[in-house]
Motif scaffolding. Structure first.
Motif, PDB file in Angstrom:
ATOM      1  N   VAL A 148       0.845  -1.199   0.000  1.00  0.00           N
ATOM      2  CA  VAL A 148       0.000   0.000   0.000  1.00  0.00           C
ATOM      3  C   VAL A 148       0.876   1.243   0.000  1.00  0.00           C
ATOM      4  O   VAL A 148       0.623   2.202  -0.744  1.00  0.00           O
ATOM      5  CB  VAL A 148      -0.942   0.001   1.218  1.00  0.00           C
ATOM      6  N   ARG A 149       1.919   1.233   0.811  1.00  0.00           N
ATOM      7  CA  ARG A 149       2.850   2.369   0.824  1.00  0.00           C
ATOM      8  C   ARG A 149       3.505   2.542  -0.536  1.00  0.00           C
ATOM      9  O   ARG A 149       3.627   3.662  -1.051  1.00  0.00           O
ATOM     10  CB  ARG A 149       3.931   2.155   1.881  1.00  0.00           C
ATOM     11  N   ALA A 151       2.454   1.784  -3.410  1.00  0.00           N
ATOM     12  CA  ALA A 151       1.512   2.282  -4.417  1.00  0.00           C
ATOM     13  C   ALA A 151       1.107   3.728  -4.171  1.00  0.00           C
ATOM     14  O   ALA A 151       0.648   4.412  -5.091  1.00  0.00           O
ATOM     15  CB  ALA A 151       0.271   1.398  -4.438  1.00  0.00           C
ATOM     16  N   THR A 152       1.278   4.209  -2.947  1.00  0.00           N
ATOM     17  CA  THR A 152       0.821   5.565  -2.620  1.00  0.00           C
ATOM     18  C   THR A 152       1.947   6.590  -2.553  1.00  0.00           C
ATOM     19  O   THR A 152       1.854   7.655  -3.168  1.00  0.00           O
ATOM     20  CB  THR A 152       0.054   5.562  -1.278  1.00  0.00           C
ATOM     21  N   ASP A 153       3.010   6.268  -1.796  1.00  0.00           N
ATOM     22  CA  ASP A 153       4.077   7.269  -1.670  1.00  0.00           C
ATOM     23  C   ASP A 153       5.364   6.873  -2.385  1.00  0.00           C
ATOM     24  O   ASP A 153       6.352   7.601  -2.347  1.00  0.00           O
ATOM     25  CB  ASP A 153       4.368   7.583  -0.202  1.00  0.00           C
ATOM     26  N   GLY A 154       5.357   5.701  -3.038  1.00  0.00           N
ATOM     27  CA  GLY A 154       6.506   5.299  -3.845  1.00  0.00           C
ATOM     28  C   GLY A 154       7.662   4.701  -3.074  1.00  0.00           C
ATOM     29  O   GLY A 154       8.683   4.344  -3.670  1.00  0.00           O
ATOM     30  N   TRP A 155       7.516   4.554  -1.739  1.00  0.00           N
ATOM     31  CA  TRP A 155       8.617   3.982  -0.952  1.00  0.00           C
ATOM     32  C   TRP A 155       8.451   2.477  -0.834  1.00  0.00           C
ATOM     33  O   TRP A 155       7.365   1.977  -0.554  1.00  0.00           O
ATOM     34  CB  TRP A 155       8.645   4.593   0.440  1.00  0.00           C
TER      35      TRP A 155
END
Length: 200
Positions: A148-149, A151-155
């Motif tokens: 999820v991270r 996909a959302t913040d690129g990390w």
């Protein structure tokens, strides 16, 4: 023997905690420390879980431990085996300091210590086989949060979890790790079931 085991657990737990703290301090010193990234690594989280497992087990040396403690110990042994294996087979080329003492602790000693601790002082009563799937519950939760991270913040913490590789490739790697983790859990459980024959 009882006192020696308790002291050994405490010393290894302290060394693991010191290694994690040292890695955090290095990041703080060079300005690269981001708490939610640092503590987002599977290696860091499971070394801390290993510390907790050793510290809690040290309080029960010489007497029967609750089932939840044994499940925690088993989970830590399995996940840290995965940490050590994945690092030395997949991630080693990406590390600039593989032979630093902190790295050797979090990617080597931790796994060896937790597995050895489990085998030397396993459960006095065998864990029910129905608990085996729970060994991989936390790793799967970690993967879900990490994706999820990503996909959302690129990390993302590791190259094989990069969304750019496609989710099919990620699913194959994660699926392989889950299967390996369950196999390890079953192997470790089987290795200590002889204790059911020993009076508590």
């Amino acid at each position: 023997m009882v006192r020696t085991l308790a002291v050994a657990r405490a010393l290894v737990a302290a060394l693991m905690l010191l290694a994690v703290g040292r890695l955090a301090w290095q990041g703080i010193a060079d300005g690269s420390f981001v708490p939610w990234n640092f503590f987002g690594y599977f290696t860091i989280q499971n070394n801390l879980i290993g510390v907790a497992a050793l510290a809690i087990a040290a309080r029960y040396v010489g007497r029967e431990r609750p089932e939840w403690v044994e499940l925690l110990r088993l989970t830590a042994a399995v996940t840290l085996t995965i940490v050590v294996t994945v690092y030395w087979t997949l991630l080693l080329p990406t590390d600039d300091e593989p032979w630093a003492w902190t790295n050797l602790v979090v990617h080597g000693l931790s796994g060896v210590a937790l597995v050895a601790d489990w085998l030397v002082d396993g459960p006095r009563r065998p864990l029910p086989w129905g608990l085996l799937p729970w060994v991989m519950a936390y790793p799967l939760l970690w993967v879900a949060v990490t994706l999820v991270r990503g996909a959302t913040d690129g990390w993302f913490p590791y190259p094989f979890l990069d969304p750019a590789n496609g989710y099919a490739a990620i699913a194959m790697v994660v699926g392989g790790i889950v299967v390996a983790g369950l196999a390890l859990g079953a192997l470790y459980m089987r290795a200590t079931r002889w204790r059911a024959l020993v009076p508590a």
